[in-house]
Design a protein around this motif. Structure first.
Motif: not given
Length: 312
Positions: A299-308
């Protein structure tokens, strides 16, 4: 799956009582949002003026060691030994600071150091400035988000996977700058070039690791790419398999292969992780030397939200 205890000792003296500052820890180990965190450190006699220094790193805006902001953006909190504000026992040499709940936000990385003055009047800090990872850290996480996806977007109906489903397999979380992830995985000009980030595994943060893409012909185009991780000297990671059994020894690097296929062989999609782990397990049972392997969620945390909602 086996779970870690609620706290972990992050640093201690190699000889009892020899280090001016030792037994640094924070609780809870991986806090949820809006929860206060207690940081404690044991000070040797004659050590004074303990201060907790904090650096809050928003999701997608990872601060590398080489960035000027790394040494600038720190906030000081006093540490106390009076039995108040989270300090368990007064005058026992264990100094404590309560980090306000407002610091704990979903997917934020919180770094910290302990500063003090030893009996000779010399300033000391833990971790040491020359440590390969010169800070401790925790990562605030409210848990995985639900996810839906279709095997043929636009044609086949989407399948919803609830958040609880993602707790059935252990996770490796990468915390990194969004642009560094994009360069590493999609830009051929950054092929196999090392980027910096933090790995979160079983609640523990391994900060300032290196990551890069792997592979050759299918690199940067397959969607699910191969990753390589390199850990800091002296900070090996104790990996466990999917049954909770530890690998033979902590590792200083990891190779991650995607559970997909190259775009040239769609018939093989989804099996690559299956056959490799089973094959290596079979070799080991037969007494053939082989590398330990297991399945994980990456799981890559490169933003505030996990899904789009726009792109599965």
């Amino acid at each position: 799956m086996r779970r870690l205890a609620a706290s972990i000792v992050l640093a201690s003296a190699s000889v009892a009582g020899a280090a001016p500052v030792s037994e640094v820890r924070h609780e809870p180990l991986q806090p949820k949002p809006d929860v206060a965190v207690i940081v404690s450190a044991k000070l040797a006699a004659g050590t004074t003026k303990p201060v907790l220094k904090l650096q809050a790193v928003p999701p997608g805006k990872y601060i590398r060691k080489s960035d000027p902001a790394y040494e600038k953006d720190w906030t000081d909190l006093p540490m106390r030994d009076d039995g108040q504000e989270g300090d368990a026992t007064a005058n026992d040499g264990v100094f404590t600071a309560r980090v306000p709940a407002s610091y704990q936000k979903h997917r934020w990385l919180i770094r910290y150091r302990v500063m003090a003055t030893d009996g000779a009047g010399k300033s000391i800090r833990l971790p040491a400035a020359d440590d390969t990872c010169p800070n401790f850290a925790w990562w605030c996480d409210s848990g995985p988000a639900a996810w839906s996806g279709s095997k043929e977007p636009g044609k086949a109906p989407a399948v919803l996977y609830p958040a609880a489903f993602f707790d059935t397999l252990q996770s490796l979380h990468l915390v990194a700058r969004a642009e560094d992830v994009a360069r590493s995985q999609w830009d051929p000009g950054f092929h196999k070039q090392k980027q910096q980030g933090a790995l979160v595994y079983r609640g523990v943060v391994y900060d300032h690791i290196e990551f890069s893409n792997r592979g050759q012909g299918s690199a940067h185009i397959a969607g699910k790419n191969k990753w390589g991780l390199k850990f800091n000297k002296g900070h090996d990671v104790p990996i466990r398999d999917h049954d909770g059994i530890p690998f033979p020894a902590p590792v200083n690097s990891l190779n991650l292969n995607p559970g997909g296929s190259t775009p040239y062989l769609p018939v093989h999609r989804g099996i690559s992780g299956l056959d490799e782990v089973l094959s290596m397990r079979s070799y080991r049972l037969a007494g053939v030397p082989t590398a330990p392997a297991t399945w994980v969620q990456w799981r890559v945390g490169s933003g505030a939200e996990e899904t789009s909602a726009k792109d599965q």
